[in-house]
Structure formats: C-alpha cells, structure tokens
Write a protein that holds these residues in place. Structure first.
Motif, PDB file in Angstrom:
ATOM      1  N   ILE A  13       0.834  -1.203   0.000  1.00  0.00           N
ATOM      2  CA  ILE A  13       0.000   0.000   0.000  1.00  0.00           C
ATOM      3  C   ILE A  13       0.872   1.257   0.000  1.00  0.00           C
ATOM      4  CG2 ILE A  13      -1.606   1.355   1.419  1.00  0.00           C
ATOM      5  CD1 ILE A  13      -2.960  -1.363   2.121  1.00  0.00           C
ATOM      6  N   LYS A  14       1.948   1.270   0.803  1.00  0.00           N
ATOM      7  CA  LYS A  14       2.855   2.433   0.850  1.00  0.00           C
ATOM      8  C   LYS A  14       3.507   2.684  -0.508  1.00  0.00           C
ATOM      9  CE  LYS A  14       4.117   2.276   5.702  1.00  0.00           C
ATOM     10  NZ  LYS A  14       5.101   1.817   6.672  1.00  0.00           N
ATOM     11  N   GLN A  15       3.793   1.600  -1.228  1.00  0.00           N
ATOM     12  CA  GLN A  15       4.411   1.726  -2.554  1.00  0.00           C
ATOM     13  C   GLN A  15       3.372   2.039  -3.631  1.00  0.00           C
ATOM     14  OE1 GLN A  15       6.523  -1.964  -3.122  1.00  0.00           O
ATOM     15  NE2 GLN A  15       7.811  -1.627  -1.350  1.00  0.00           N
ATOM     16  N   GLN A  16       2.130   2.250  -3.194  1.00  0.00           N
ATOM     17  CA  GLN A  16       1.010   2.543  -4.081  1.00  0.00           C
ATOM     18  C   GLN A  16       0.868   1.459  -5.154  1.00  0.00           C
ATOM     19  OE1 GLN A  16       1.358   6.609  -5.430  1.00  0.00           O
ATOM     20  NE2 GLN A  16       0.461   7.343  -3.533  1.00  0.00           N
ATOM     21  N   GLY A  17       0.960   0.213  -4.687  1.00  0.00           N
ATOM     22  CA  GLY A  17       0.845  -0.914  -5.598  1.00  0.00           C
ATOM     23  C   GLY A  17      -0.574  -1.103  -6.101  1.00  0.00           C
ATOM     24  N   SER A  18      -0.674  -1.704  -7.278  1.00  0.00           N
ATOM     25  CA  SER A  18      -1.964  -2.080  -7.841  1.00  0.00           C
ATOM     26  C   SER A  18      -1.965  -3.590  -8.003  1.00  0.00           C
ATOM     27  CB  SER A  18      -2.190  -1.394  -9.191  1.00  0.00           C
ATOM     28  OG  SER A  18      -2.309   0.001  -9.013  1.00  0.00           O
ATOM     29  N   GLY A  19      -3.010  -4.225  -7.502  1.00  0.00           N
ATOM     30  CA  GLY A  19      -3.087  -5.676  -7.577  1.00  0.00           C
ATOM     31  C   GLY A  19      -4.295  -6.169  -6.814  1.00  0.00           C
ATOM     32  N   LEU A  20      -4.252  -7.432  -6.441  1.00  0.00           N
ATOM     33  CA  LEU A  20      -5.381  -8.087  -5.791  1.00  0.00           C
ATOM     34  C   LEU A  20      -4.973  -8.611  -4.424  1.00  0.00           C
ATOM     35  CD1 LEU A  20      -6.377 -10.248  -8.877  1.00  0.00           C
ATOM     36  CD2 LEU A  20      -7.455  -8.110  -8.154  1.00  0.00           C
ATOM     37  N   GLY A  79      -2.557   1.610  -4.269  1.00  0.00           N
ATOM     38  CA  GLY A  79      -2.579   1.536  -2.814  1.00  0.00           C
ATOM     39  C   GLY A  79      -3.935   1.730  -2.169  1.00  0.00           C
ATOM     40  N   ASP A  80      -4.948   2.073  -2.951  1.00  0.00           N
ATOM     41  CA  ASP A  80      -6.287   2.300  -2.401  1.00  0.00           C
ATOM     42  C   ASP A  80      -7.246   1.205  -2.844  1.00  0.00           C
ATOM     43  OD1 ASP A  80      -5.673   4.772  -1.130  1.00  0.00           O
ATOM     44  OD2 ASP A  80      -5.851   5.798  -3.064  1.00  0.00           O
ATOM     45  N   MET A  81      -8.154   0.821  -1.941  1.00  0.00           N
ATOM     46  CA  MET A  81      -9.154  -0.167  -2.312  1.00  0.00           C
ATOM     47  C   MET A  81     -10.092   0.456  -3.332  1.00  0.00           C
ATOM     48  SD  MET A  81     -11.954  -2.326  -0.143  1.00  0.00           S
ATOM     49  CE  MET A  81     -12.774  -0.852   0.366  1.00  0.00           C
ATOM     50  N   ALA A  82     -10.229  -0.205  -4.474  1.00  0.00           N
ATOM     51  CA  ALA A  82     -11.066   0.324  -5.550  1.00  0.00           C
ATOM     52  C   ALA A  82     -12.338  -0.492  -5.744  1.00  0.00           C
ATOM     53  CB  ALA A  82     -10.268   0.366  -6.849  1.00  0.00           C
ATOM     54  N   ASP A  83     -12.299  -1.778  -5.382  1.00  0.00           N
ATOM     55  CA  ASP A  83     -13.461  -2.637  -5.587  1.00  0.00           C
ATOM     56  C   ASP A  83     -13.298  -3.907  -4.764  1.00  0.00           C
ATOM     57  OD1 ASP A  83     -15.905  -3.441  -6.596  1.00  0.00           O
ATOM     58  OD2 ASP A  83     -15.182  -3.827  -8.626  1.00  0.00           O
ATOM     59  N   LYS A  84     -14.428  -4.616  -4.574  1.00  0.00           N
ATOM     60  CA  LYS A  84     -14.427  -5.910  -3.887  1.00  0.00           C
ATOM     61  C   LYS A  84     -15.277  -6.877  -4.706  1.00  0.00           C
ATOM     62  CE  LYS A  84     -15.840  -3.965  -0.046  1.00  0.00           C
ATOM     63  NZ  LYS A  84     -16.256  -3.602   1.289  1.00  0.00           N
ATOM     64  N   LEU A  85     -14.889  -8.126  -4.686  1.00  0.00           N
ATOM     65  CA  LEU A  85     -15.643  -9.160  -5.385  1.00  0.00           C
ATOM     66  C   LEU A  85     -15.873 -10.315  -4.423  1.00  0.00           C
ATOM     67  CD1 LEU A  85     -16.693 -10.238  -8.190  1.00  0.00           C
ATOM     68  CD2 LEU A  85     -14.453 -11.288  -8.429  1.00  0.00           C
ATOM     69  N   TYR A  86     -17.129 -10.729  -4.291  1.00  0.00           N
ATOM     70  CA  TYR A  86     -17.468 -11.844  -3.402  1.00  0.00           C
ATOM     71  C   TYR A  86     -17.830 -13.107  -4.177  1.00  0.00           C
ATOM     72  CZ  TYR A  86     -17.684  -8.312   0.270  1.00  0.00           C
ATOM     73  OH  TYR A  86     -17.380  -7.312   1.153  1.00  0.00           O
ATOM     74  N   ALA A  87     -18.494 -12.960  -5.309  1.00  0.00           N
ATOM     75  CA  ALA A  87     -18.942 -14.111  -6.099  1.00  0.00           C
ATOM     76  C   ALA A  87     -17.939 -14.376  -7.212  1.00  0.00           C
ATOM     77  CB  ALA A  87     -20.326 -13.836  -6.677  1.00  0.00           C
ATOM     78  N   PHE A  88     -17.119 -15.401  -7.047  1.00  0.00           N
ATOM     79  CA  PHE A  88     -16.062 -15.679  -8.010  1.00  0.00           C
ATOM     80  C   PHE A  88     -16.600 -16.322  -9.288  1.00  0.00           C
ATOM     81  CE2 PHE A  88     -13.820 -14.249  -4.588  1.00  0.00           C
ATOM     82  CZ  PHE A  88     -12.470 -14.532  -4.545  1.00  0.00           C
ATOM     83  N   GLN A  89     -17.697 -17.037  -9.218  1.00  0.00           N
ATOM     84  CA  GLN A  89     -18.444 -17.629 -10.321  1.00  0.00           C
ATOM     85  C   GLN A  89     -17.662 -18.660 -11.134  1.00  0.00           C
ATOM     86  OE1 GLN A  89     -20.664 -14.762 -12.591  1.00  0.00           O
ATOM     87  NE2 GLN A  89     -21.259 -13.633 -10.780  1.00  0.00           N
ATOM     88  N   SER A  90     -16.621 -18.237 -11.869  1.00  0.00           N
ATOM     89  CA  SER A  90     -15.844 -19.165 -12.700  1.00  0.00           C
ATOM     90  C   SER A  90     -14.495 -18.530 -13.026  1.00  0.00           C
ATOM     91  CB  SER A  90     -16.587 -19.466 -14.008  1.00  0.00           C
ATOM     92  OG  SER A  90     -16.655 -18.293 -14.813  1.00  0.00           O
ATOM     93  N   VAL A  91     -13.581 -19.343 -13.519  1.00  0.00           N
ATOM     94  CA  VAL A  91     -12.269 -18.811 -13.904  1.00  0.00           C
ATOM     95  C   VAL A  91     -12.419 -17.803 -15.054  1.00  0.00           C
ATOM     96  CG1 VAL A  91     -10.004 -19.389 -14.868  1.00  0.00           C
ATOM     97  CG2 VAL A  91     -10.962 -20.772 -13.010  1.00  0.00           C
TER      98      VAL A  91
END
Length: 102
Positions: A13-20, A79-91
């Motif tokens: 987060i401090k490095q302002q990373g983007s990822g999951l 580094g900031d939360m942009a979205d959340k996903l709960y239902a993974f559904q499928s690959v």
C-alpha cells in the motif's frame, strides 16, 4: 499466490501498488474452491500481483475494508481499495473481471 503478512500489505500500500488481495479463512469450503480458481487465474494473468491474507489474523482489516463475507477479492489501485468481489463464479469470469480492472 503468496501469503501476505501485515507488513507485506502495508509495504504494498505504501508503494502505491496495484493488484489483488485475496481474503479468506482456512475452514471456509467456498474459500478453498475460490482459492483454486484464483490460482488458475494467476497462471492466465501472470503480471497481476496477488496477495493472500487469512482474515483470522487480521480482523481489523475486515472492519477497515468493510468485508461482508469470505471469500473476498479486493482490488487495489495505487494503494487504495477500488473494488471488492465476493462471487467468483468461474475462472473465465474472474479473468474477465480482472482484465477489465487492470
């Protein structure tokens, strides 16, 4: 997918990373299935950073990010939360959702 410590997450987060960030608990059966789906997705999208956090060890994170249930996939943008996903559904669904974000 690497297990992240509190320090790993704070550094990202401090490095302002983007990822999951994949949030789970070990005794959650749905989390086990979702984790396998995410592992396959990681192979399809190897350039995306994915961290894995056991929420049993970081309940304050669940409160801070207002996590309603597990499994939960948190999208971090600079580094900031942009979205959340709960239902993974499928690959294929996960791949599409992640590609549309990044």
């Amino acid at each position: 997918m690497n297990e992240w410590s509190r320090e790993d997450l704070e550094d990202f987060i401090k490095q302002q990373g983007s990822g999951l960030v994949y949030l789970y608990t070990p005794f959650c059966g749905t989390c086990q299935v979702a984790g396998k789906m995410l592992s396959v997705t990681e192979k399809v999208l190897p350039d995306i950073t994915v961290g894995k956090i056991n929420l049993n060890y970081m309940p304050e994170l669940a409160r801070k990010w207002e996590v309603e249930s597990v499994p939960c996939l948190v999208f971090l943008d600079k580094g900031d939360m942009a979205d959340k996903l709960y239902a993974f559904q499928s690959v294929p669904y996960l791949v599409q959702k992640i590609k549309s974000f990044f």
